[in-house]
Design a protein around this motif. Structure first.
Motif, mmCIF file in Angstrom:
data_model
loop_
_atom_site.group_PDB
_atom_site.id
_atom_site.type_symbol
_atom_site.label_atom_id
_atom_site.label_comp_id
_atom_site.label_asym_id
_atom_site.label_seq_id
_atom_site.Cartn_x
_atom_site.Cartn_y
_atom_site.Cartn_z
ATOM 1 N N PRO A 6 0.795 -1.229 0.000
ATOM 2 C CA PRO A 6 0.000 0.000 0.000
ATOM 3 C C PRO A 6 0.826 1.276 0.000
ATOM 4 C CG PRO A 6 -0.077 -1.068 2.152
ATOM 5 C CD PRO A 6 0.578 -2.038 1.223
ATOM 6 N N ASP A 7 2.141 1.171 0.267
ATOM 7 C CA ASP A 7 2.988 2.361 0.297
ATOM 8 C C ASP A 7 3.932 2.441 -0.903
ATOM 9 O OD1 ASP A 7 4.555 0.204 1.025
ATOM 10 O OD2 ASP A 7 5.681 1.294 2.560
ATOM 11 N N ILE A 8 3.745 1.571 -1.885
ATOM 12 C CA ILE A 8 4.680 1.507 -3.010
ATOM 13 C C ILE A 8 4.550 2.743 -3.899
ATOM 14 C CG2 ILE A 8 3.178 0.336 -4.674
ATOM 15 C CD1 ILE A 8 6.411 -1.221 -4.403
ATOM 16 N N VAL A 9 5.685 3.178 -4.443
ATOM 17 C CA VAL A 9 5.699 4.261 -5.432
ATOM 18 C C VAL A 9 6.417 3.742 -6.674
ATOM 19 C CG1 VAL A 9 6.499 6.590 -6.004
ATOM 20 C CG2 VAL A 9 5.697 6.076 -3.681
ATOM 21 N N VAL A 10 5.721 3.800 -7.806
ATOM 22 C CA VAL A 10 6.282 3.383 -9.086
ATOM 23 C C VAL A 10 6.425 4.627 -9.954
ATOM 24 C CG1 VAL A 10 5.990 1.945 -11.139
ATOM 25 C CG2 VAL A 10 5.188 1.117 -8.904
ATOM 26 N N ALA A 11 7.643 4.923 -10.386
ATOM 27 C CA ALA A 11 7.924 6.107 -11.201
ATOM 28 C C ALA A 11 8.180 5.673 -12.640
ATOM 29 C CB ALA A 11 9.147 6.837 -10.659
ATOM 30 N N ILE A 12 7.422 6.228 -13.577
ATOM 31 C CA ILE A 12 7.597 5.895 -14.995
ATOM 32 C C ILE A 12 7.866 7.180 -15.768
ATOM 33 C CG2 ILE A 12 6.550 4.871 -17.040
ATOM 34 C CD1 ILE A 12 4.924 3.055 -15.234
ATOM 35 N N ASP A 13 9.093 7.300 -16.263
ATOM 36 C CA ASP A 13 9.517 8.471 -17.025
ATOM 37 C C ASP A 13 9.747 8.086 -18.479
ATOM 38 O OD1 ASP A 13 9.737 10.527 -14.956
ATOM 39 O OD2 ASP A 13 11.366 9.301 -14.152
ATOM 40 N N GLY A 32 -3.888 -2.269 -8.345
ATOM 41 C CA GLY A 32 -4.794 -1.641 -7.391
ATOM 42 C C GLY A 32 -4.223 -0.387 -6.766
ATOM 43 N N LEU A 33 -3.468 0.395 -7.571
ATOM 44 C CA LEU A 33 -2.821 1.601 -7.077
ATOM 45 C C LEU A 33 -3.473 2.850 -7.667
ATOM 46 C CD1 LEU A 33 0.900 0.458 -7.499
ATOM 47 C CD2 LEU A 33 -0.453 0.462 -5.387
ATOM 48 N N ARG A 34 -3.187 3.990 -7.065
ATOM 49 C CA ARG A 34 -3.596 5.267 -7.629
ATOM 50 C C ARG A 34 -2.678 5.606 -8.810
ATOM 51 N NH1 ARG A 34 -2.723 9.613 -3.984
ATOM 52 N NH2 ARG A 34 -1.062 8.361 -3.056
ATOM 53 N N TYR A 35 -3.062 6.630 -9.557
ATOM 54 C CA TYR A 35 -2.312 7.007 -10.761
ATOM 55 C C TYR A 35 -2.241 8.527 -10.861
ATOM 56 C CZ TYR A 35 -2.050 8.329 -15.726
ATOM 57 O OH TYR A 35 -1.751 8.945 -16.918
ATOM 58 N N LEU A 36 -1.065 9.033 -11.210
ATOM 59 C CA LEU A 36 -0.909 10.480 -11.391
ATOM 60 C C LEU A 36 -0.181 10.760 -12.692
ATOM 61 C CD1 LEU A 36 -1.095 13.409 -10.419
ATOM 62 C CD2 LEU A 36 1.068 13.058 -9.194
ATOM 63 N N ASP A 37 -0.801 11.565 -13.547
ATOM 64 C CA ASP A 37 -0.216 12.021 -14.804
ATOM 65 C C ASP A 37 0.311 13.435 -14.592
ATOM 66 O OD1 ASP A 37 0.406 12.898 -17.340
ATOM 67 O OD2 ASP A 37 -1.575 12.498 -18.206
ATOM 68 N N THR A 38 1.617 13.569 -14.351
ATOM 69 C CA THR A 38 2.168 14.903 -14.088
ATOM 70 C C THR A 38 2.190 15.748 -15.359
ATOM 71 O OG1 THR A 38 4.479 14.206 -14.449
ATOM 72 C CG2 THR A 38 3.576 14.003 -12.206
ATOM 73 N N ARG A 120 4.269 15.947 -4.906
ATOM 74 C CA ARG A 120 4.722 15.235 -3.704
ATOM 75 C C ARG A 120 3.604 15.108 -2.673
ATOM 76 N NH1 ARG A 120 10.922 17.658 -3.120
ATOM 77 N NH2 ARG A 120 11.854 16.157 -4.573
ATOM 78 N N ARG A 121 2.733 16.100 -2.606
ATOM 79 C CA ARG A 121 1.599 16.000 -1.682
ATOM 80 C C ARG A 121 0.621 14.913 -2.140
ATOM 81 N NH1 ARG A 121 -1.450 20.424 -1.721
ATOM 82 N NH2 ARG A 121 -0.173 21.839 -2.968
ATOM 83 N N ILE A 122 0.419 14.788 -3.453
ATOM 84 C CA ILE A 122 -0.471 13.741 -3.960
ATOM 85 C C ILE A 122 0.144 12.362 -3.732
ATOM 86 C CG2 ILE A 122 -1.504 12.771 -6.050
ATOM 87 C CD1 ILE A 122 -1.750 15.665 -7.096
ATOM 88 N N ILE A 123 1.441 12.243 -3.958
ATOM 89 C CA ILE A 123 2.115 10.957 -3.725
ATOM 90 C C ILE A 123 1.969 10.554 -2.266
ATOM 91 C CG2 ILE A 123 4.362 9.805 -3.639
ATOM 92 C CD1 ILE A 123 5.131 11.539 -6.118
ATOM 93 N N GLY A 124 2.145 11.496 -1.368
ATOM 94 C CA GLY A 124 1.929 11.256 0.057
ATOM 95 C C GLY A 124 2.627 10.017 0.573
ATOM 96 N N ASP A 125 1.847 9.102 1.134
ATOM 97 C CA ASP A 125 2.400 7.873 1.708
ATOM 98 C C ASP A 125 2.515 6.750 0.686
ATOM 99 O OD1 ASP A 125 2.635 8.998 4.259
ATOM 100 O OD2 ASP A 125 0.560 8.512 4.756
ATOM 101 N N GLY A 126 2.320 7.071 -0.576
ATOM 102 C CA GLY A 126 2.532 6.069 -1.616
ATOM 103 C C GLY A 126 1.252 5.417 -2.098
#
Length: 219
Positions: A6-13, A32-38, A120-126
């Motif tokens: 639940p705390d994982i962060v996956v970075a795709i550049d 089953g993770l959230r998604y952010l399109d920067t 970074r605020r959206i990423i939060g705890d991952g």
């Protein structure tokens, strides 16, 4: 659907047209993770600047108003949303005017600093897959998984032209080459292969194959 910590962060550049968005949404949905399109956030700021007649040839003019647009990014990978000042701009930010202007806006340090804080605020705890151009290098350098997704120039141009409803292939390829040069050469947070990132070439892979490879990297 698999599951991830639940705390994982996956970075795709990666550069434009490499398949980041479809891949990132697919990975997030699978795990089953959230998604952010920067990238959508930078496009949203660009749309706001255009709508408010800011001179985009003047970095100081952009910087002076960088704090004004109020962005809200939805993080559902099946239906990501983005609003500016309460207005849904999901469609508007994909137009030609924004596409042509987003690189110079993105290069302004004050814009990047503003969005870095928001990201970074959206990423939060991952518990999130984040896509962009400086996620593994700047936004989330401690991400558990870092991927640098590329494809050859012809494949990227073909994908982008198809997304845009059959745009001129040569013009699309020239536009992508120009964007690459700007993104890789800017002084603030350039597009680079982050330390510890896995370089994945998607030229000859299907979307499902790319998603499978990234999912297999997630502990």
């Amino acid at each position: 659907m698999s599951s991830a910590r639940p705390d994982i962060v996956v970075a795709i550049d990666g550069p434009s047209g490499s398949g980041k968005s479809s891949t990132s949404r697919g990975v997030a949905s699978r795990l089953g993770l959230r998604y952010l399109d920067t990238g959508a956030q930078f496009r949203a700021v660009t749309h706001w600047m255009l709508s408010h007649d800011v001179d985009l040839a003047d970095p100081d003019a952009i910087a002076a108003r960088a704090a004004e647009p109020q962005l809200q990014s939805g993080t559902d990978p099946l239906q990501p949303t983005i609003t500016v000042d309460g207005e849904d701009v999901s469609v508007a930010i994909r137009g030609e005017a924004v596409t042509a202007a987003v690189s110079p806006v993105s290069a302004v340090p004050e814009v990047r600093a503003r969005l870095l804080d928001l990201q970074r605020r959206i990423i939060g705890d991952g518990g999130i897959v984040v896509e962009g151009r400086d996620i593994g290098s700047v936004v989330a350098p401690d991400a558990d998984v870092k991927v640098y997704l590329t494809a050859d120039a012809a494949a990227r141009a073909a994908r982008r032209a198809a997304e845009e409803g059959g745009s001129d292939l040569a013009a699309t390829q020239a536009s992508l080459a120009s964007r690459d040069q700007i993104d890789s050469g800017r002084a603030t947070a350039p597009l680079v292969l982050a330390d510890g990132a896995v370089h994945l070439d998607s030229t000859y892979l299907s979307l499902d194959e790319v998603i499978d490879k990234i999912v297999s990297l997630v502990p």
